[in-house]
Design an enzyme around this catalytic site. Sequence first.
Site, mmCIF file in Angstrom:
data_model
loop_
_atom_site.group_PDB
_atom_site.id
_atom_site.type_symbol
_atom_site.label_atom_id
_atom_site.label_comp_id
_atom_site.label_asym_id
_atom_site.label_seq_id
_atom_site.Cartn_x
_atom_site.Cartn_y
_atom_site.Cartn_z
ATOM 1 N N GLY A 469 0.771 -1.270 -0.187
ATOM 2 C CA GLY A 469 0.069 0.167 0.069
ATOM 3 C C GLY A 469 0.890 1.409 -0.025
ATOM 4 O O GLY A 469 0.450 2.127 -0.608
ATOM 5 N N GLN A 615 1.069 7.960 3.667
ATOM 6 C CA GLN A 615 1.834 7.004 4.565
ATOM 7 C C GLN A 615 2.047 7.447 5.933
ATOM 8 O O GLN A 615 1.610 6.607 7.080
ATOM 9 C CB GLN A 615 3.203 6.689 4.157
ATOM 10 C CG GLN A 615 3.500 5.003 4.831
ATOM 11 C CD GLN A 615 4.845 4.365 4.202
ATOM 12 O OE1 GLN A 615 5.347 5.180 3.544
ATOM 13 N NE2 GLN A 615 4.999 3.269 4.516
ATOM 14 N N GLU A 682 7.021 2.676 10.178
ATOM 15 C CA GLU A 682 6.605 2.577 11.668
ATOM 16 C C GLU A 682 6.762 3.943 12.278
ATOM 17 O O GLU A 682 5.796 3.992 13.296
ATOM 18 C CB GLU A 682 7.894 1.553 12.163
ATOM 19 C CG GLU A 682 8.735 0.722 11.244
ATOM 20 C CD GLU A 682 7.650 -0.456 10.662
ATOM 21 O OE1 GLU A 682 6.755 -1.191 11.401
ATOM 22 O OE2 GLU A 682 7.858 -0.966 9.554
#
Lengths: 716, 214
Positions: A469, A615, A682
Amino acid sequence: MKTAINKTMPSSAEGMSRVDGRLKVTGAAKYSAEYTPKGLTYGVLAGSTITKGNIIAIDTKAAERAPGVLAVITHLNAPKVPGDQPEKGKAADAKGALKVFYDDKIYYNGQPVAIVVADTFERALFAASLVKAQYKTEKHITSLPDNRDKGFPPRGEGTYKRGTEDAWKLAPFKVEQEYIVPTVTHNPMELHAIIANWDTDNKLTVWDKTQGVKDTQGDLAHLFKLPKENVQVHSQFVGGAFGSALRTWPHEVAAILAAKVVKRPVKVVLSRADMFTSVGYRPFTWQKIGIGATADGKLTGITHEAAGQTSSYENFTEGPTGVSQSLYACPNVNTKYHLVALDIATPTWMRGPGEATGAFALESALDELSYQLKLDPVELRLRNYAQTDPGSGKPFSSKFLNEAYQLGSDHIGWKDRKQEPGTVKQNGWYVGYGMGGGMFGAYRAGATIRAKFNADGTLLLQSAVSDIGPGTGTAMVLIAAEQLGIPAEKIRFELGDSSLPNAPTQGGSATTASVGSAVYKACADLKEKFQKLAGNGATNNPDYTKILKDSGLPSLEVVSETDGGNGMQKYAMNSWSVHFVKVLVNAATGVVKIDKVACVSDCGKVISPKTARSQVIGGAIGGLGMALMEESIIDHRYGRYINNNFADYHVPVNADIPQIDALFVNKPDPIINPMGAKGMAEIALIGMAAAVANAVYNASGKRVRDLPITPDKVMA
Amino acid sequence: MENKEAYPANDAAQDVKDSSRRNFIKQSTLLTAVALTPGTAIKAAADHIDEQIAAVFEKMPLKMQVNGKTQNLSVEPRATLLDILREQLDLTGTKKGCDHGQCGACTVHVDGHRINSCLTLGVMMNGRKITTIEGLANGNQLHPMQEAFIKHDGFQCGYCTPGQIMSAVACIREGHANSEHEIREYMSGNICRCGAYPNIVNAIQEVKDGGMAV
């Protein structure tokens, strides 16, 4: 890079759009369950209704007689998985991945006990409901808080010490508190799915949801004792994963076994309920932090203990205490990490594994300490800013976290924050600000790219890498466009196919750094090849199509390989983030509303501004879900999840989320790779849960240490 | 699907079929109601293809228009519109995310209104006009909402995207896109786990404010 952002905060319309956007908005993008090999059949799993024990009988007759059923497979009649059989010199009961249909043992509720294959989905689903197993039940344990005394140190990751143990206890200002991160489930929107087909007795093709086609290929080759090249894995589009598709799961093996039995392709799509038991989760983790500081806010010691759950058959570790070892300059740090084996399925890595859990505790504790010190939480962090890695003493490859603090606090309006909690109230809502940050290793692995420049001026790049993604293809195309000086629309990036050149599994925020390095090198190699062809007079911007035409060549190709770099030998390499949140807390109901969010990433050079922004926003929203609503709840009497659906397991929906501002320091890391790009996936989530908890405290004066921060806890 | 229907029956599996149903078909007077001679049916049962005959009884005719094309289907009453679209018509743009009407990934338009196709039985769709994501564009010309989703990056993995776009178009048609707040509220039946919500709102606002026909 000319395509890179030239300001710290891009808008949603800025930058190049995704290269696969058209396929995704027209429904043409095909995910794993959406292929139709000839003779396709449907497999549905039947799960254990007990939590621990043995199957003593399993009645499959009714299922076998149901219309359209082709096979019912259980441990009694399943073909053997060669790789699951005991190896010489290895204990037969050695811990490891669950072996599906291997024997009569039940390790967790919902464990597959049968797979029913039929000619239609409806028929398979109905027939699976007819499989009835009888069990010998043993007493199970599924609660970590009730069983923390059974904890054991995982091999190699148990304890850490620098300086004096428990030095925080002697500090004039100190905090000691316990924090809970509950079980959180990845729940990507795409249900995990596989279509398995045996092309011949020793050739296997799968269309599989995986973050790494090469890893899956290797796993399946090992399990079924096949040469790697006889296992073909396709995973061109992956509908999200966040870690859940980082390893090979029992349902994949079950589908492959079923395909062997019915000698036809078998499609298995997990149900949403299966997604809670079958493909991992972020493990329930108890933590305790002791932290102390001098009157001027210098940290003197941190003690961080953690106990995380794992399954009875496999040890899963994720290092939640690592963040306390490295985030701040502190002379005395000791950490202890235990696992507690429960009668549940094995957890797995979920976005920000370890650090997301650890940062909730550490960043909450630091906030608590700041109130004792009557010191601004940002200032407290700056006073303990680590200029070199406190653990290893190595210099950082790059670190601009102080700039990130500045960007974020300016953007959120941090100056409006009141140090005294619970003092700002507007229209029945308390208003508060909080911040929290984190770090994650900036990793890079080896990768190979095949690059082929065609006479028509197009460039084809090929890599086995998956894209779950983030927009890997888009970032790779942008790197190649920049390096070769050709328009992005002339470049195609092929991925998600195990027959393509090697790439690491998409995980650990390492794809752009790793595969991007190989793209960069392939472009340099290609350019050099063109320049050699052109001979004297070659420029730095060769006319590729003219050179091909002059040489009478249809195309020019290179295969370029890069390794993981050697930066880690000399440097500590990390990406950094800080999240600033403004919340409203309803004085009457305890409802928390997210009013404003500013996320700042120090992740090196931003390659693709549009997808990078998305993101970061996506990670932030994942963090908001972790903070406010996400919790997979087990009824411990039965050992079964009771909220295993989207009505009861809440994830953020549109109405929960305001505009979120993603800011980037956007300074290249000079060490990690030639682009200067580090990972951001992350760090986009790590620290967010603490930022929200800290904001809720600042608003309401209520400190919530066990996630999620639901209204009942705010009002308690 | 053509492939699946053409595939020969699995003999081994046919042998274990419920004999009571086979007997029922042999004896059933219902057979006189169909254009089958009893002799043919009995031979069919003896040849172990009675399940296929039984399947005919279990299925119902369904005539619906999908993306402008009339589909004459024979479906089981328990088959959902979602599974019929994906498994029988190979229109896999409509996604399965939960199968419980809780996530919106399966959103399609029925006679212009958005519905969750996973909560809709196919047999309820007789005579209805269905539009899926595959039918939204005008040939190669993308629908303005599709363009806006690309421009504002209203997705990452793309799995919830067809449902989001079908919902977004309906949201404007319904008159529920008059403010950012209203859009968020009326788009909350479509979950996006990648967290593209702000971008989705931006895309919808651009289409709404642009006054383009949706």
